[in-house]
Enzyme design. Structure first.
Site, PDB file in Angstrom:
ATOM      1  N   HIS A   1      50.524  47.615  19.644  1.00 25.08           N
ATOM      2  CA  HIS A   1      50.444  49.106  20.539  1.00 25.08           C
ATOM      3  C   HIS A   1      51.466  49.919  19.757  1.00 25.08           C
ATOM      4  O   HIS A   1      52.850  49.634  19.793  1.00 25.08           O
ATOM      5  CB  HIS A   1      50.750  48.650  21.670  1.00 25.08           C
TER       6      HIS A   1
ATOM      7  N   HIS B   1      47.874  41.640  30.672  1.00 22.84           N
ATOM      8  CA  HIS B   1      49.108  42.391  31.270  1.00 22.84           C
ATOM      9  C   HIS B   1      49.699  41.427  32.360  1.00 22.84           C
ATOM     10  O   HIS B   1      49.032  41.039  33.328  1.00 22.84           O
ATOM     11  CB  HIS B   1      48.689  43.703  31.776  1.00 22.84           C
TER      12      HIS B   1
HETATM   13  N1  PXP Z   1      46.887  44.143  27.488  1.00 19.30           N
HETATM   14  C1  PXP Z   1      47.354  45.718  27.087  1.00 19.30           C
HETATM   15  C2  PXP Z   1      46.307  46.694  27.039  1.00 19.30           C
HETATM   16  C3  PXP Z   1      48.522  46.177  27.183  1.00 19.30           C
HETATM   17  O1  PXP Z   1      49.037  47.248  27.302  1.00 19.30           O
HETATM   18  C4  PXP Z   1      49.541  45.123  27.452  1.00 19.30           C
HETATM   19  C5  PXP Z   1      51.105  45.347  27.133  1.00 19.30           C
HETATM   20  O2  PXP Z   1      51.273  46.065  26.043  1.00 19.30           O
HETATM   21  C6  PXP Z   1      49.224  43.617  27.318  1.00 19.30           C
HETATM   22  C7  PXP Z   1      47.659  43.415  27.341  1.00 19.30           C
HETATM   23  C8  PXP Z   1      50.156  42.488  27.182  1.00 19.30           C
HETATM   24  O3  PXP Z   1      50.887  42.649  28.596  1.00 19.30           O
HETATM   25  P1  PXP Z   1      52.155  41.575  28.560  1.00 19.30           P
HETATM   26  O4  PXP Z   1      53.250  42.012  27.431  1.00 19.30           O
HETATM   27  O5  PXP Z   1      52.752  41.619  29.914  1.00 19.30           O
HETATM   28  O6  PXP Z   1      51.590  40.146  28.230  1.00 19.30           O
END
Ligand code: PXP
Length: 248
Positions: free
Chosen positions: A51, A196
């Site tokens: 990201h 997430h």
């Molecule tokens: N999916 C998306 C769209 C996200 O924004 C994030 C965090 O950057 C994640 C997955 C991964 O989340 P986590 O770091 O909590 O596993």
């Protein structure tokens, strides 16, 4: 088909930035995101997620181009809907793009994309990315209308935001919301992913959600790597010190 694992390595860059944000060209600037992507792939990652945020708090533009060029693995770019980020996507040409909401104040992506409020903007972004040959995902909360809107926008995929589920003490209500949204997404012909806050403890509950194609997991894997890798890292440093002699 088995459930795919996308590994988000943003926080490898977070650690590097904590020390080297002002000296990006230092030969000491570590950890290296390319090595992390290669190791994740060696461990079985089906794709790598990055990201690039507007404030460049972790991944830098140069990082994602290096990963794209040097690691043979499908790349998923998460991006806020801005002209700057769309242009980055058009130059980078990731395999997948996941549209996410982004505000400066948040520590991490806190909620799903409000596809109803953003309808025109999001629809145009989806179209432009798809026209560029990139498969598009929308990161949304498990809300019926948002899933329907994603299908109307002709997104290829939705990624269900599992943050509320991950933070809930009693998870039953949140699991029910995820199950309903996944079922609907599947019925509407969308590929359904989730991500997430997924960790080693809550994973079994996530696996109760039907029709999932891919999980995107970052923080817990990067954290775990530090724990399980600590012993080996110290062994290597101690071995490097063994040859020291006080009076050469
Ligand atoms: N999916 C998306 C769209 C996200 O924004 C994030 C965090 O950057 C994640 C997955 C991964 O989340 P986590 O770091 O909590 O596993």
């Amino acid at each position: 088909m088995s459930l795919l694992l996308g590994v988000n390595i943003d926080h490898v860059a977070t650690l590097r930035q904590a020390r080297y944000a002002l000296q990006p060209k230092s030969p000491n600037a570590e950890p290296d995101v390319v090595l992390a992507a290669r190791e994740a792939k060696a461990g079985g990652a089906d794709s790598i997620t990055v990201h690039v945020r507007g404030d460049r708090r972790h991944m830098q533009d140069a990082d994602v181009f290096r990963i794209r060029e040097e690691v043979d693995v499908p790349l998923n770019l998460e991006l806020g809907i801005t002209e700057e980020m769309l242009n980055l996507a058009f130059r980078l040409k990731p395999d997948f793009a996941c549209l996410v909401p982004e505000t400066r104040e948040e520590v991490t992506t806190e909620g799903g994309l409000d596809v109803i409020a953003l309808f025109g903007t999001a629809r145009e972004a989806v179209k432009r990315l798809k026209d560029a040959g990139i498969k598009v995902s929308l990161f949304i909360d498990p809300i019926e209308e948002h899933v329907r809107e994603a299908a109307r926008m002709e997104a290829d995929m939705i990624e269900l935001h599992t943050g509320a589920f991950a933070n809930a003490v009693d998870k039953s209500e949140e699991i029910a919301r995820l199950i309903a949204a996944a079922q609907l997404g599947h019925e509407l012909g969308l590929q359904v992913n989730a991500g997430h806050g997924i960790n080693y403890l809550n994973l079994p509950d996530v696996l109760k959600v039907p029709f999932l194609s891919e999980l995107n997991i970052g923080h817990s894997i990067v954290s775990r790597a530090m724990t399980v890798g600590m012993r080996h890292a110290v062994v290597e440093m101690a071995a490097g010190m063994k040859s020291y002699s006080l009076h050469p």
